[in-house]
Design a protein around this motif. Structure first.
Motif, PDB file in Angstrom:
ATOM      1  N   ALA A  15      22.358  25.274 -29.489  1.00 39.18           N
ATOM      2  CA  ALA A  15      22.655  26.625 -29.326  1.00 39.18           C
ATOM      3  C   ALA A  15      24.015  26.777 -28.581  1.00 39.18           C
ATOM      4  CB  ALA A  15      21.249  27.418 -28.654  1.00 39.18           C
ATOM      5  N   VAL A  19      27.546  28.081 -28.571  1.00 38.83           N
ATOM      6  CA  VAL A  19      28.539  29.260 -27.776  1.00 38.83           C
ATOM      7  C   VAL A  19      28.794  28.685 -26.455  1.00 38.83           C
ATOM      8  CG1 VAL A  19      27.839  30.317 -24.964  1.00 38.83           C
ATOM      9  CG2 VAL A  19      25.479  30.477 -26.644  1.00 38.83           C
ATOM     10  N   ASP A  79      22.308  35.747 -32.323  1.00 33.45           N
ATOM     11  CA  ASP A  79      22.640  34.887 -32.821  1.00 33.45           C
ATOM     12  C   ASP A  79      23.872  35.546 -33.722  1.00 33.45           C
ATOM     13  OD1 ASP A  79      20.646  35.085 -33.930  1.00 33.45           O
ATOM     14  OD2 ASP A  79      20.175  32.781 -34.298  1.00 33.45           O
ATOM     15  N   ARG A  80      22.714  36.397 -34.101  1.00 26.30           N
ATOM     16  CA  ARG A  80      23.341  37.085 -36.089  1.00 26.30           C
ATOM     17  C   ARG A  80      24.638  37.867 -35.195  1.00 26.30           C
ATOM     18  NH1 ARG A  80      17.999  37.734 -39.656  1.00 26.30           N
ATOM     19  NH2 ARG A  80      17.884  35.310 -39.294  1.00 26.30           N
ATOM     20  N   GLY A 123      26.424  35.686 -25.772  1.00 27.85           N
ATOM     21  CA  GLY A 123      26.651  34.041 -25.602  1.00 27.85           C
ATOM     22  C   GLY A 123      26.133  33.379 -23.883  1.00 27.85           C
ATOM     23  N   TRP A 126      22.434  33.806 -24.215  1.00 32.04           N
ATOM     24  CA  TRP A 126      21.768  32.768 -24.818  1.00 32.04           C
ATOM     25  C   TRP A 126      21.781  31.357 -24.270  1.00 32.04           C
ATOM     26  CZ3 TRP A 126      23.793  31.461 -30.152  1.00 32.04           C
ATOM     27  CH2 TRP A 126      22.776  30.689 -31.338  1.00 32.04           C
ATOM     28  N   THR A 183      29.750  28.236 -35.933  1.00 33.53           N
ATOM     29  CA  THR A 183      28.903  28.610 -35.764  1.00 33.53           C
ATOM     30  C   THR A 183      27.686  28.727 -36.451  1.00 33.53           C
ATOM     31  OG1 THR A 183      30.731  29.963 -33.405  1.00 33.53           O
ATOM     32  CG2 THR A 183      28.551  30.288 -34.120  1.00 33.53           C
ATOM     33  N   MET A 187      23.863  26.934 -36.165  1.00 32.23           N
ATOM     34  CA  MET A 187      22.862  28.098 -36.089  1.00 32.23           C
ATOM     35  C   MET A 187      22.005  27.722 -36.636  1.00 32.23           C
ATOM     36  SD  MET A 187      24.896  31.192 -34.529  1.00 32.23           S
ATOM     37  CE  MET A 187      25.317  32.318 -33.024  1.00 32.23           C
ATOM     38  N   THR A 190      18.921  25.633 -34.016  1.00 35.57           N
ATOM     39  CA  THR A 190      19.116  26.701 -33.464  1.00 35.57           C
ATOM     40  C   THR A 190      17.535  26.711 -32.795  1.00 35.57           C
ATOM     41  OG1 THR A 190      19.749  28.059 -33.624  1.00 35.57           O
ATOM     42  CG2 THR A 190      21.245  26.866 -32.724  1.00 35.57           C
ATOM     43  N   VAL A 193      17.136  31.984 -29.024  1.00 37.15           N
ATOM     44  CA  VAL A 193      17.584  32.567 -28.800  1.00 37.15           C
ATOM     45  C   VAL A 193      17.277  33.830 -28.324  1.00 37.15           C
ATOM     46  CG1 VAL A 193      15.734  33.965 -30.294  1.00 37.15           C
ATOM     47  CG2 VAL A 193      18.512  34.074 -30.907  1.00 37.15           C
TER      48      VAL A 193
END
Length: 384
Positions: A15, A19, A79-80, A123, A126, A183, A187, A190, A193
């Motif tokens: 993660a 970011v 994240d999406r 970002g 996160w 990215t 994910m 990860t 979130v």
């Protein structure tokens, strides 16, 4: 205040990497497109007023994403949303390359601001969610280094790609699309979130943490004053335009290099003390600038000024993650975006007006006095 308990979990490195990769990529794109859009529009004969309207569309997108943050994070995972925003930025840049319509460019610039703000807000939240407190300063330092280096590297591509024909926009669009894919791959690994937030949480954050928001406002004010007003100051003081251009590079590169080291200090020393030292050095740098004549010495002070000013943001980001979690962490990142937008807008306009009214030296002196006042506010807040 919603406090974060001291965290001892292992870092969510995928993660964190996602970011930093995403924000660095977009910083490169933004550093390239800010001057490239203006140069392209000017070459096509548009007036400075219309070029300003185009820039205002970007600011409108920033504001809109902040107001819609609650509904967006309630509907989709953060994240999406970051991946979708990187893809959206890529499509906006491809639009700049594909058409010359000013109206279409206005819409694309608005959407670019919208997606950019989501990348930064989500970002940063996160990043803090994925990072234990013992490493928070160092991770924030590398995040700041990536952001600053990206902004510095972007304009360097203009001489290579040119400002005609849309090649710069097209290449940057492809670059962001590749980063979005990378990215997305990260994910899959990860563990964390950010939680959903709301617009009401953003305004509650301003009330709960005015000094943190103030640190970001002051950073935006002093940073944009250095980038936009100080080159004008140098020319008015008799330095060459080449020197004024070099000063911006000297401002950015040492700043990027220094941020990981600032992060180490934030993990080893009391964070409020590091923030106080940063704003004190920034204030002193602005105040002594008008008394200096040697160009190498001026550049050295300018490098120190940039490092100290940006360090204030690294401090604020670290302290945000230390003190808040959950929805308030996302709200704090959104509040930071608004504070920076307000500070940068004030920094460019007020400093320029003061220089016009009081002469060139009034510019850096006024910023230095403003930073000194904020230094005093931080000092007395620490003592309470």
């Amino acid at each position: 205040m919603q406090s974060s308990s001291p965290t001892v979990f292992s870092p969510d490195w995928p993660a964190i990497a996602a970011v930093i990769l995403g924000v660095t990529a977009f910083s490169v794109a933004q550093g390239l497109t800010y001057p490239l859009i203006s140069l392209t529009l000017e070459a096509r004969g548009f007036s400075p007023g219309l070029i300003g309207v185009n820039a205002l569309a970007f600011a409108g997108g920033l504001a809109a994403s902040t107001l819609l943050l609650g509904s967006l994070t309630a509907r989709w995972r953060a994240d999406r949303l970051i991946i979708a925003s990187l893809v959206g930025c890529s499509l906006c840049l491809a639009t700049f390359a594909a058409t010359g319509s000013f109206a279409v460019w206005l819409v694309a610039r608005f959407l670019l601001g919208f997606f950019a703000s989501l990348i930064f807000m989500l970002g940063e939240a996160w990043l803090n969610s994925a990072c234990p407190d013992r490493l928070r300063g160092r991770v924030s330092g590398f995040y700041g280094a990536g952001m600053c280096a990206g902004f510095a590297a972007g304009p360097l591509a203009i001489p290579l790609l040119g400002s005609e024909g849309g090649l710069g926009f097209a290449m940057t669009a492809v670059y962001l699309a590749i980063v979005a894919f990378a990215t997305a791959m990260l994910m899959f690994s990860t563990r964390t979130v950010p939680e959903p937030s709301s617009t009401g949480d953003v305004f509650r954050f301003f009330k709960a943490a005015p000094l943190l928001a103030g640190m970001v406002f002051v950073f935006g004010f002093a940073d944009i004053a250095a980038i936009s007003a100080m080159p004008v100051y140098f020319v008015k003081m008799g330095h060459s335009e080449a020197f004024a251009a070099i000063s911006v590079t000297v401002l950015a590169l040492p700043t990027a290099i220094a941020q990981p080291f600032i992060g180490v200090l934030l993990d080893k020393l009391p964070r409020e003390r590091v923030a106080l030292a940063a704003v004190t050095v920034a204030a002193a740098s602005y105040l002594i600038l008008p008394s200096m004549e040697s160009e190498p010495a001026i550049l050295a002070v300018f490098a120190l000024m940039g490092t100290a000013t940006f360090s204030l943001y690294t401090c604020a980001l670290t302290m945000l993650g230390e003190r808040y979690n959950g929805a308030m962490l996302v709200a704090g990142a959104a509040a930071f975006a608004l504070a920076y937008a307000a500070g940068s807008g004030a920094g460019s306009s007020i400093t320029g007006a003061i220089m016009e009214a009081g002469g060139p030296k009034a510019g850096p002196l006024s910023v230095g006095i403003g930073l000194t006042i904020f230094t005093a506010a931080l000092f007395f807040a620490r003592r309470r």
